[in-house]
Structures are given as structure tokens and as C-alpha cells.
Design an enzyme around this catalytic site. Sequence first.
Site, PDB file in Angstrom:
ATOM      1  N   ASP A 227      -0.844  12.851  21.980  1.00 48.06           N
ATOM      2  CA  ASP A 227       0.339  12.637  21.145  1.00 48.06           C
ATOM      3  C   ASP A 227       0.112  13.158  19.737  1.00 48.06           C
ATOM      4  OD1 ASP A 227       1.672  11.467  23.231  1.00 48.06           O
ATOM      5  OD2 ASP A 227       1.551   9.416  22.472  1.00 48.06           O
TER       6      ASP A 227
ATOM      7  N   THR B 143      -8.835   2.509   7.288  1.00 50.30           N
ATOM      8  CA  THR B 143      -8.337   1.174   7.620  1.00 50.30           C
ATOM      9  C   THR B 143      -6.822   1.173   7.825  1.00 50.30           C
ATOM     10  OG1 THR B 143      -8.289   0.689   5.249  1.00 50.30           O
ATOM     11  CG2 THR B 143     -10.188  -0.113   6.499  1.00 50.30           C
TER      12      THR B 143
ATOM     13  N   ASN C  44      -4.463   8.659   2.169  1.00 52.59           N
ATOM     14  CA  ASN C  44      -4.905   8.015   3.403  1.00 52.59           C
ATOM     15  C   ASN C  44      -5.219   9.004   4.513  1.00 52.59           C
ATOM     16  OD1 ASN C  44      -5.099   5.288   2.917  1.00 52.59           O
ATOM     17  ND2 ASN C  44      -3.161   4.748   3.890  1.00 52.59           N
TER      18      ASN C  44
ATOM     19  N   TYR D  92      -3.662   3.916   9.729  1.00 51.13           N
ATOM     20  CA  TYR D  92      -3.240   4.365  11.060  1.00 51.13           C
ATOM     21  C   TYR D  92      -4.447   4.684  11.942  1.00 51.13           C
ATOM     22  CZ  TYR D  92      -0.303   7.060  14.371  1.00 51.13           C
ATOM     23  OH  TYR D  92       0.340   7.538  15.484  1.00 51.13           O
ATOM     24  N   ALA D  93      -5.479   5.279  11.348  1.00 55.52           N
ATOM     25  CA  ALA D  93      -6.653   5.656  12.136  1.00 55.52           C
ATOM     26  C   ALA D  93      -7.319   4.448  12.778  1.00 55.52           C
ATOM     27  CB  ALA D  93      -7.663   6.394  11.250  1.00 55.52           C
TER      28      ALA D  93
ATOM     29  N   ASP E 132       0.822  -1.210   0.000  1.00 55.60           N
ATOM     30  CA  ASP E 132       0.000   0.000   0.000  1.00 55.60           C
ATOM     31  C   ASP E 132       0.857   1.261   0.000  1.00 55.60           C
ATOM     32  OD1 ASP E 132      -2.299  -1.461  -0.073  1.00 55.60           O
ATOM     33  OD2 ASP E 132      -2.798  -1.223   2.047  1.00 55.60           O
TER      34      ASP E 132
END
Length: 298
Positions: A177, A188, A147, A190-191, A73
Amino acid sequence: MKEAFQRVGLIAKSGDERVIRVLKELAGLLDGLGMEAVLDKRLAEALPNWQSQISDAEVMAENVDLIIVVGGDGTLLNAARLLAPRPVPLAGINLGRLGFLTDMAADRAVEEMTAVLQGRYTRDHRHMLHARIREGDSVVAEDLALNDVVIQKADGGRMIEFETWVDDRFVSLHRADGMIAATATGSTAYALSGGGPILHPDVDALALVPICPHTLSDRPLVIPGKSRVHFILRGERSNQAQINWDGQQTSPVAPGQTVELQRSEQTTTLLHPPSYDYFALLRSKLHWGRSQDGNVPR
């Protein structure tokens, strides 16, 4: 049946023997279908006997009907950002780990890519984000993301303090952070690992997902995709943060500077083979409904 392609560009992750094998298979496929191949020049050294044109990726996009991306990806995300000004569709063959965007498995690449090249595919338009760092009237840095755009602390030290505004309306003051602003495509990525929701690609929305917030009630928020979002970094000048676009391009953010983001006019077009099913993709990648023997009951 859609019109088949004539000139096809190839972009791939270099330094991987599996990539060379798949590219050679694609070379035979394109030749057998009477199509012209254009190879990213960064791969020319690894394939010295390749019988095709060699081109910079940016120039390639102006002269081909389709670009096949071989890798993970991350490789496709980089291609999408690089080629955003040129509306050429992308089709991805997965040699990475998850493969939400590069959705064709390497062991079925020839079969599924044959269908795509012959015009049997679905076309999928994905929104991109444009984000910039502003200080007064000056733009410090800007880029595109498919993304997500992430503002986060720049080192392993203290949390950062920042305000979030949506369409010029104050949302909250955060100590965390950082914050992930994800498209439906990036929901789908890092979130998701930060506890955010999965958004179907057809949903026109953004997910704002706090990263390790100090306040437990600071939860992910889904807002309309056309929203304009501002993050204003607060605190002392030593309270350094950074912004990154798709985890690939990074710039520092200082207190008093503003990160502005909104939906870009640029989109990324993905082509999927006839077998593509978004929910089947989720089941496969996230191991939904697996029994102890590893099978998924229907």
C-alpha cells in the site's frame, strides 16, 4: 541559566475554546514577565481584545526569539514546515491526543512555560526531510517534513508497485500500500503504527517502513540519516499513487516518476522544560509498564 526571551510569538489551532483559555493564561504570563507577545493573525478574530502585535506566522518568525505552539502535534508539524527557513525555536503546549512534540501538558502550561521563558530549558535540534517528485529533469513538487514522507496508493484500490533505492543502490521491488520514510522524530508517528522501530531523537537515522506489504518478509529497514532514497513508481499510468509530507501536504505520483528524499539542511529546534524526559514521555504516551491500577512501578 540561559538568557531569557524578549519577544514571543504565539501560534495555535483555531476553533477550540481550550486554546483561547491557554492563550489568555500565556498573555498574563508574558505580561507579568515583561515580554512582548506577537499573535498569529489567524487568531486575531477569536481574541479581539488581545493587547499584542498581530502578524503573519512567516513574518513573525523573523521578529521573535521564540514561538509557542498551542495545539497538537499536527499544529507543531505545520509550524515547523512553515517556519523551517527561519531558525526560531518552538515550544509546544499539548491540546491534542498524544503530544510527542507538544510535550507540555495544558494543566501545567504556565508553570513549565515560565521555566522556559526564564531560560531554564533544554534545546533539542531535530532533522527534517526534503522530498521531491521528479519526472526527467523536471521537479513536479517538493516540500519539507519533520516526521515523515509517505508514498502510498491514491485510492482504496490495488496495491502499488515501486522500487526502493538507497544511495543509488537497489534495495527491493515492493508491492504494498506504500512506504513510510520516517525521521527519528517521526518514528513514534505513522511509522510506529506500521510496525516500525522507535528511534531515539538523537539517533541519526531513517526508518523505511512498508505499509501492508504483499510479501511478509518485506520488513522495516533502518538506514543512515544522511542516505539518499529514491522510490520509482512502476506499472500502468492508471496505477496512481501519492506522496504526502507529514500527512499535511499531498501531491499525486504517476508511474515513471521518481520520489527523491534526503535529509534537509533545515532543522527544527524544540525547547523543553526542565522536567522533560524522553523515556518518561514514552512511558506516558505508550502506557508502558502500567499495572492494573494504572500506575507505573519504578
